[in-house]
Design an enzyme around this catalytic site. Structure first.
Site, PDB file in Angstrom:
ATOM      1  CD  GLU A 190      32.875  41.949  41.629  1.00 54.64           C
ATOM      2  OE1 GLU A 190      32.567  41.195  40.897  1.00 54.64           O
ATOM      3  OE2 GLU A 190      33.798  41.403  41.149  1.00 54.64           O
ATOM      4  CB  CYS A 227      32.421  46.071  38.032  1.00 51.75           C
ATOM      5  SG  CYS A 227      34.010  46.079  37.063  1.00 51.75           S
ATOM      6  CD  GLN A 282      41.585  38.792  42.747  1.00 48.69           C
ATOM      7  OE1 GLN A 282      41.521  39.884  42.056  1.00 48.69           O
ATOM      8  NE2 GLN A 282      39.894  38.632  42.616  1.00 48.69           N
TER       9      GLN A 282
END
Lengths: 164, 801, 288
Positions: free
Chosen positions: B755, B386, B238
């Site tokens: 998120e 999140c 990521q």
């Protein structure tokens, strides 16, 4: 390890390869034939990312040995486009209805939906949800996948009616 | 120069396909044809395969490892153990949190399935046999599973390697199993609020251990070119640039000799932020063998080793006046970090942004403290869809405000409306030090209440209660904090958490843009192009977006914590604006007027007062390579590194309705209405898709996902047989809505959304389940709300039979 | 997640398969649909060195009515069961059960023979077969023998089938026309084994229950045929009081283990709820 010859038809092409008996069909397709559309997501036959069409059945290719597919007729997502190379109704539906995000489940989803529509050309929302219950998606929440399948059903039904 | 096209303004706008349109995704065309390129699809000449021997024990001493039988097997090329990595000093690696983590178990194993040896072979079949043949002799040690026991005097000491240290990277500690204490807020003021309060409530709230479980597990292919001394590392990253820096720091290879490529990624949700043992071992193996080495984890490996999320044992307390206006908030957290402190947070934030725990409410005083401890469980602590520890915080306050509502007897919507930060208070400085950029919470919640017919729902609930039926209505009116982050308070390994975009306009008016983030399904190739299209007046179809190759993309901190739009999206807009500024100079030259005589209109500069005299961006692009004004460099490109002035604060109002079968404990989500405000909306179709997906993940977390351990530290349920990934059948239908409150500091006013639905979704569902029992005096029920747990509640109330 | 190495055999007949099984003893395993065995092999919890694939044995796929008996070949897949018009008319509970098993893909491969033969207490068909009083035909080196479903299951993964025998077909006495039936399965999600499930088949005549059978899935080491639950219904109008007795009998018979699906007391309770609901649904369906 002794390898045996395996022959099958994949996406309309006759293919031959050598496989250890324990070679899983998913690895035969991906590693031997270079068809990397079907994916491995769970290995315990729960996620459906490896789904291919085998002799008219949707099958999780991580739970079938390549030798068991001897003589079989297999279609993977790579063989899903129309004969003229254009996108099939399902492929188009997934794009138009935003039925995918990361794309990892998509080949298995499309292959499963393909067989579902062969067996039930006019599925209700509940039937679509039941029909794709062997395919997990972590991104879309399924809502747009259901719409994508419905899009394809409508398009194919429209084409059938026009042809009649 | 005049434009010959005769399109209307609307037609020109539509041709651009910019901000606000539901453009179909650019990336889909390859995925729907099976032509994505994920890590396991990478096949390099001479490539071999590696996999781990893993510990069956949660806590044990390694007495010996015998690799001889394994190495003798056909197709097995090498077996690496900690002893092999020691001379390279790679048997341990530093974590992002200042701790160190064993790459291969060094003398001891600290959690079940920990990596003990790395077997490399010609293919995955040979490797699998090789893994089976490695013989490891363990001496079992007592496992520490309960974090509440970690700090007991007689608790087994887990980390002998750091037992003598009084600091393992995040401040002083008080026990060999203690990692850090972090606190924030005015304790005295908060205590005072409680001592004088008309009403106080307190609840023990555990946010259970879960795992992001993207459909594609983690993996990499490491390839060392020994002649050039260059390492190429493909992986499920990521944050590819951070990985490059980490690899350089721990391997000693110069950073310019390392190329990290994150190809297509099959979902991340926080799982693919960290650096895992597999990456290090594959890298060492390719250096040793001189052949490309692939490592791809299995699903069981994934669920049991690479980065769990949550596992926060929280105690929440609220003080309020008799009408339910909150006067104080106190939270204590015991954070189970597992065997190594390798959670992925910005360096200075051992509990992430947990201090967003005041939520959407104007709370005058608050105090929060968090203690991290070691246990014999897998390490991690990632932000599962999140921002850093925001779901934990949001769940705490959204639960507590319901507990308070029940205590004071105020409706759960009304108590929120009473406590919301008011629109005129923005920018709002919370008592725990965040400055909320913008919001309008009252409008959002009222819109939802109207849309669902809230009053009628409560009436229906009252009727059902009379008949002994259980129906619950749950809210979440959350505020997220995303877009990490301003470098004054956010860094990873000392590197500020900016992000970047480089745009090159080609002579014919098409463009390529490269960014420091990395899509894992969010659709960056589509949405970034829309931002640039609007800023530059070039069709988004003519703009290629590239990410994930550190050799070509500018340095960026990657995609997680909903930071792509707030940070890299801003960089894209700013880089485009630099280009437009230069384009204006060129246009002035082309049209033989002063720069100040020009005004911008969709896709061109016009001479003020002479609307027929225009230069389109396409024309300017060509001119940039043909005839630029004197003193100006030719070419048309720009790069922007964007250090955000503040975070963005997306928010939402969610409502969930459930029906509970008191005999089986089954909970049916009958209705879920999600209103999100993420500021300016770039692509409504993609936003809606993100909301659907985040809600489905929230549903999984609230209703079934959990990783538990038996008393010996054996992980339970770490395969898709047990780990609850809902199918299309269980997943509810989602209704979505929105308001738009732009961020005042973001160049295009966008806030990020991916998120929010997970942050708000979990609370809304959990609150609905508890609400179904509220009339029976129940104030809290532990997640996940599996049938048996819900039935146990029924049984305790005498309504289970 | 790679199986150990094995030699692959694809016999053309049951007898050939039995010969192979006899030859290889403990090291041989028969594979039908493979969706129980192959995952176990990938986890190396099963490591047969000879795999005997029944995929080419042609005569094991029939569904036919032979007089008052329905015969189903062992290699009939769950998908075939769902699609069978014969079963839809004569024994519709099989379709109802099959639809609760695993997911569409697995149902294309998973066979009814495999489901009843491997002794996994989580499988759904065994309890239903007990409820229907089915018999299993086993072929071994000494020829054929028949064992009733009610006598077949001994413990988890242990059955009356000897290691050198193959289950070749299932015989089901066709339930009476107008019978009522239901399979109630409580589960966490599609594809999961039951938290608890109950099969009920009953016949009503003039408002009185003429016969009834009740069996439970996944609340013990084996499927559980609860004779007492069935007999408590017979001769009654199957009112709430009688149903409560059957439920009590079923709960008493259930011996579930605690697992991720819940603690023992919950699963036993759930078995009772499933029985209650299955009886009521079967009753609503029964004619007569």
């Amino acid at each position: 390890m002794n390898k045996t010859a395996v022959k099958m038809t994949v996406n309309g092409q006759a293919v031959e390869g050598k496989a250890e008996p324990r070679l899983l069909l998913i690895h035969f397709l991906r590693d031997e034939l270079g068809l990397t559309g079907p994916h491995v997501g769970c290995e315990t036959s729960h996620c459906g990312a490896c789904t291919v069409d085998l002799d008219g059945k949707s099958v999780k290719s991580c739970t079938v040995f390549a030798v068991q597919a001897e003589g079989a007729n297999i279609t993977t997502v790579e063989g899903m486009a129309n004969a003229d190379g254009s996108l099939s109704a399902l492929q188009e539906g997934f794009m138009q209805e935003h039925g995918l995000q990361c794309g990892y489940c998509t080949p298995g989803m499309i292959m499963r939906a393909h067989r579902l529509l062969q067996e039930n050309p006019n599925p209700s929302e509940a039937e679509i949800r039941m029909g794709i219950a062997g395919n997990l998606c972590r991104c879309t929440g399924y809502q747009n996948i259901v719409k994508a399948v419905r899009y394809a059903a409508d398009k194919l039904n429209g084409q059938r009616e026009a042809a009649e | 120069m005049s434009d010959t096209t005769e399109m209307t303004l609307e037609q020109r706008e539509a041709t651009i396909g910019g901000i606000g349109c539901s453009r179909r995704r650019k990336e889909d065309i390859r995925f729907i044809q099976g032509k994505g390129n994920y890590v396991d699809d990478v096949k390099l000449p001479g490539q071999v395969f590696g996999d781990f021997v893993r510990s069956p024990h949660a806590h044990a001493r390694i007495k010996s490892i015998d690799t001889e039988k394994s190495k003798a097997l056909p197709g097995v090329l090498a077996v690496l153990t900690a002893d092999d990595l020691k001379p390279l000093n790679l048997h341990w690696m530093p974590t992002l949190a200042g701790d160190s983590q064993a790459v291969l178990a060094d003398e001891k194993v600290h959690f079940q399935n920990q990596e003990v040896a790395f077997v490399i072979g010609e293919d995955r079949y040979a490797v699998s046999d090789g893994v089976q043949a490695v013989e490891v002799d363990y001496e079992d040690l007592p496992a520490l599973v309960d974090p509440k026991r970690a700090l007991a005097k007689d608790a087994p000491v887990l980390r002998e390697d750091v037992a003598a240290k009084d600091n393992v990277g995040q401040g002083p500690r008080k026990h060999p199993n203690h990692i850090f204490t972090w606190d924030i807020g005015d304790k005295g003021e908060t205590d005072q609020a409680f001592s004088g309060a008309a009403v106080t409530v307190k609840e023990e709230i555990f946010y259970h251990r879960v795992h992001p479980c993207p459909l594609e597990p983690c993996g990499c292919v490491a390839s060392m070119d020994k002649i050039k001394g260059e390492l190429t590392l493909y992986g499920t990253f990521q944050a590819p640039h951070v990985i490059r820096t980490v690899v350089s720091l721990i391997s000693g290879l110069p950073e310019h000799k390392i190329r990290v490529i994150a190809p297509d990624i099959g979902g991340g949700f926080g799982n693919k932020v960290g650096a895992y043992a597999g990456y290090v071992c594959a890298t060492v193996a390719t250096i040793v063998l001189g052949r490309p080495v692939k490592w791809v984890e299995s699903r069981i490996d994934n669920l049991s080793t690479t980065s769990f999320a949550r596992d926060y044992h929280m105690t929440g307390e609220l003080a309020a006046d008799k009408d339910g206006r909150i006067t104080g908030l106190r939270v204590n957290v015991l954070a189970d970090h597992g065997a190594f402190n390798s959670h992925a947070q910005p360096s200075k934030w051992p509990a992430g942004f947990f201090n967003i725990v005041t939520g959407s409410y104007d709370i005058p005083a608050a105090y929060v403290s968090v203690d991290g401890v070691y246990t014999n469980k897998a390490p991690g602590g990632v932000a599962y869809r999140c921002s850093f520890r925001v779901t934990e915080a949001s769940y705490l306050i959204e639960r507590m405000i319901d507990v308070l509502a029940q205590k004071v007897g105020v409706d759960k919507a009304e108590i929120r409306l009473r406590n919301f930060v008011k629109p005129e208070q923005f920018p709002y400085k919370s008592c725990l030090d965040w400055e909320y950029d913008s919001g309008d919470y009252h409008t959002a919640l009222n819109k939802v209440l109207d849309a669902v017919g809230y009053k009628a729902l409560r009436e229906e609930q009252a009727e059902k209660r009379k008949r002994g039926e259980l129906m619950g209505i749950g809210f979440a009116t959350f505020t997220e904090i995303v877009g990490a982050g301003p470098s004054r308070n956010c860094d990873i390994l000392g590197i500020g958490m900016f992000d970047s975009c480089e745009i090159r306009i080609h002579p014919t008016g098409s463009a390529v843009a490269r960014l420091g983030t990395k899509s894992q399904g969010q659709g960056h190739e589509t949405t970034y192009a829309q931002i640039i299209a609007t800023e530059l007046g070039l069709p988004s179809d003519d703009i290629t977006v590239e990410e994930g190759d550190t050799d070509t993309a500018p340095y960026g901190l990657g995609t997680y914590g909903s930071r792509s739009t707030p940070v890299a999206g801003a960089a894209a807009a700013q880089a485009a604006r630099k280009i437009r500024a230069k384009a204006q100079k060129i246009a002035a030259h082309m049209l033989e007027v002063a720069e100040g005589d020009l005004e911008w209109e969709i896709d061109r500069f016009k001479v003020k007062g002479l609307p027929e005299k225009t230069a389109t961006m396409k024309q300017i692009a060509f001119a940039a390579y043909q005839s630029v004004p004197e003193g100006l460099e030719p070419g048309l490109e720009a790069v922007n590194y964007y250090d955000p002035p503040n975070f963005t604060y997306p928010f939402g109002a969610y409502l969930c309705v459930v029906d509970v079968d008191r005999l089986t404990g089954e909970v049916k989500v009958r209705r879920f209405y999600a209103l999100d405000d993420c500021g300016t909306r770039i692509n409504p179709m993609i936003i809606e898709g993100q909301v659907h997906g985040g809600l489905a993940e929230a549903f999984g977390i609230a209703m079934g996902q959990e990783l538990t351990f038996d008393e010996n530290g054996n992980i339970q349920g770490a395969s898709l047989m047990d780990y609850f990934l809902p199918t299309a059948v269980e997943t509810p239908v989602w209704e979505t809505d929105h308001t738009v409150t732009p961020s005042p500091h973001h160049p295009i006013g966008a806030k990020g959304v991916g998120e929010s639905p997970n942050v708000g979704g979990v609370s809304a569902i959990s609150n609905a389940v508890v609400d179904a029992f509220a009339h029976l005096g129940v104030t809290h029920m532990p997640m996940p709300h599996t049938p048996w747990r819900v039935w146990k509640q029924c049984e305790a109330l005498g309504i289970g039979e | 997640m790679i199986p150990g190495a094995f030699e692959y055999h694809r016999p053309g007949s049951v007898d050939e398969a039995v010969t192979l099984l006899t030859q290889h003893g403990d090291e041989g395993r028969v594979v039908a649909g493979g969706h129980s065995l192959i995952p176990m092999m990938k986890l190396r919890l099963a490591v047969p060195t000879h795999l005997i694939d029944l995929g080419s044995v042609a005569d094991l796929k029939d569904i036919k009515a032979v007089g008052p008996v329905i015969e189903i070949g062992a290699m009939t897949t769950q998908h075939d069961l769902i699609a069978s018009d014969l079963l839809a008319g004569a024994c519709p509970i099989l379709r109802e059960v099959a639809l609760t098993i695993a997911d569409p893909q697995v149902r294309y491969c998973g066979t009814v023979g495999g489901n009843v033969a491997n002794g996994d207490p989580g499988n759904d068909m065994p309890a239903v077969m007990q409820c229907l009083d089915a018999s299993f035909l086993l072929r071994g080196p000494k020829g054929d023998r028949q064992v009733t479903a009610r006598a077949f299951y001994e413990a988890a993964y242990f059955t009356a089938r000897a290691d050198d025998e193959i289950l070749t077909s299932i015989s089901i006495p066709a339930p009476a026309t107008g019978h009522g039936y239901a399979y109630e399965k409580l589960k966490r999600k599609v594809g999961d084994y039951a938290i608890a499930a109950a099969a009920v088949v009953l016949t009503m005549e003039g408002g009185t229950c003429k016969n009834a059978a009740v069996a439970l899935t996944n609340v013990g080491d084996t499927p559980i045929y609860v004779e007492a639950a069935g007999t408590s219904l017979v001769g009654t109008p199957v009112d709430d009081g009688v149903i409560a007795k059957a439920v009590a009998a079923a709960k008493a018979a259930a011996q579930p283990a605690a697992d991720m699906r819940g603690p023992k007391e919950y699963r036993a309770h759930a078995a009772g709820v499933m029985v209650d609901r299955a009886i009521k649904r079967a009753l609503a369906r029964a004619k007569g």
